[in-house]
Motif scaffolding. Structure first.
Motif, PDB file in Angstrom:
ATOM      1  N   VAL A 137       0.847  -1.198   0.000  1.00  0.00           N
ATOM      2  CA  VAL A 137       0.000   0.000   0.000  1.00  0.00           C
ATOM      3  C   VAL A 137       0.882   1.247   0.000  1.00  0.00           C
ATOM      4  N   MET A 138       1.890   1.240   0.843  1.00  0.00           N
ATOM      5  CA  MET A 138       2.796   2.373   0.937  1.00  0.00           C
ATOM      6  C   MET A 138       3.488   2.636  -0.401  1.00  0.00           C
ATOM      7  N   GLY A 139       4.039   1.580  -1.007  1.00  0.00           N
ATOM      8  CA  GLY A 139       4.723   1.758  -2.286  1.00  0.00           C
ATOM      9  C   GLY A 139       3.794   2.284  -3.365  1.00  0.00           C
ATOM     10  N   ARG A 140       2.595   1.722  -3.444  1.00  0.00           N
ATOM     11  CA  ARG A 140       1.636   2.149  -4.453  1.00  0.00           C
ATOM     12  C   ARG A 140       1.244   3.608  -4.263  1.00  0.00           C
ATOM     13  N   GLU A 141       0.953   4.010  -3.030  1.00  0.00           N
ATOM     14  CA  GLU A 141       0.492   5.377  -2.786  1.00  0.00           C
ATOM     15  C   GLU A 141       1.615   6.398  -2.949  1.00  0.00           C
ATOM     16  N   LEU A 142       2.823   6.030  -2.569  1.00  0.00           N
ATOM     17  CA  LEU A 142       3.941   6.952  -2.750  1.00  0.00           C
ATOM     18  C   LEU A 142       4.239   7.170  -4.233  1.00  0.00           C
ATOM     19  N   VAL A 143       4.160   6.102  -5.021  1.00  0.00           N
ATOM     20  CA  VAL A 143       4.368   6.252  -6.461  1.00  0.00           C
ATOM     21  C   VAL A 143       3.237   7.076  -7.073  1.00  0.00           C
ATOM     22  N   ALA A 144       2.006   6.810  -6.646  1.00  0.00           N
ATOM     23  CA  ALA A 144       0.868   7.565  -7.171  1.00  0.00           C
ATOM     24  C   ALA A 144       0.994   9.053  -6.857  1.00  0.00           C
ATOM     25  N   LEU A 160      10.962  -0.338  -4.934  1.00  0.00           N
ATOM     26  CA  LEU A 160      11.102  -1.746  -4.568  1.00  0.00           C
ATOM     27  C   LEU A 160       9.792  -2.304  -4.025  1.00  0.00           C
ATOM     28  N   TYR A 161       9.031  -1.458  -3.330  1.00  0.00           N
ATOM     29  CA  TYR A 161       7.792  -1.908  -2.703  1.00  0.00           C
ATOM     30  C   TYR A 161       6.539  -1.572  -3.515  1.00  0.00           C
ATOM     31  N   ALA A 162       6.690  -0.770  -4.559  1.00  0.00           N
ATOM     32  CA  ALA A 162       5.529  -0.459  -5.394  1.00  0.00           C
ATOM     33  C   ALA A 162       5.073  -1.726  -6.100  1.00  0.00           C
ATOM     34  N   PRO A 163       3.795  -2.063  -6.052  1.00  0.00           N
ATOM     35  CA  PRO A 163       3.329  -3.324  -6.627  1.00  0.00           C
ATOM     36  C   PRO A 163       3.416  -3.356  -8.143  1.00  0.00           C
TER      37      PRO A 163
END
Length: 221
Positions: A137-144, A160-163
């Protein structure tokens, strides 16, 4: 509504709190203090060793071949998380010194060990799951939000953590496996599994907080 859908609804306030934590905001802005990064990496080194051990325990609790294969893949990914630590240490120049486990780190891993040794296979899955889910969730939201821009020294760490398609399927598998396993349990046991998950998720928030405030033991031993 499935067990996992209801669980995620219950978990959302904690996840929201993680996303607005000062540490996460500093990651998004690329300006985390060096001592915070160093503390986080030292404690995460300890945490991941225990996470790997508990993942191995989960393998012994199931005869589901797909679960075993996925859990072994998870163990391999944990080894790759050293890349995330290298990004942070590359910023600070710190060398891992194997500091003592901090209070929150010890509390978190003890919770997971207790879940694995004294609970059901579903409890073990529930104890492990919030780490992987919250980081996705963190990776996705930070990238968004565009936090992985070229000016951010933590760009590689965020990504690394973005899905992607592969990691997304692993998250789906984790919750599907949990739904399958809790179907074998009584309502009381199911609520215990839910509490196991929610406590691990709160410990994720506490892990960020401990690094941010540099939490230490009161006495040196």
């Amino acid at each position: 509504m499935s067990f996992s859908q209801d669980l995620l609804t219950r978990a959302q306030p904690t996840m929201d709190a993680i996303m607005v934590h000062p540490f996460l905001k500093a990651i998004a802005e690329g300006n985390v203090p060096d001592d915070v990064l160093n503390y986080y990496v030292e404690q995460d080194e300890h945490y991941l060793k225990d996470y790997l051990t508990i993942t191995a325990l989960a393998v012994t609790q199931t005869d589901n071949h797909e679960d075993i294969a996925k859990l072994l893949d998870v163990a391999q990914f944990i080894g790759n998380e050293s890349k995330a630590h290298e990004v942070m240490l590359g910023i600070t120049g710190h060398q891992v010194e194997n500091w003592r486990r901090g209070p929150e780190t010890l509390l978190y891993v003890n919770h997971m060990y207790e879940s694995a040794y004294r609970g059901t296979y579903a409890d073990t899955l529930a104890a492990l799951l919030p780490c992987a889910w919250s980081y996705e969730v963190m990776g996705r939201e930070l990238v968004a939000a565009g936090a992985n821009n070229e000016q951010n020294p933590l760009k590689e760490w965020i990504e690394l953590y973005a899905p992607n398609d592969d990691s997304k399927s692993y998250t789906i598998w984790r919750f599907e496996a949990l739904d399958r396993e809790v179907a074998k349990l009584t309502p009381q046991q199911q609520e215990h599994v839910a509490q196991t998950f929610l406590l691990s998720l709160e410990m994720e928030w506490r892990f960020w907080e401990a690094a941010w405030v540099q939490e230490k033991w009161q006495f040196n031993i």
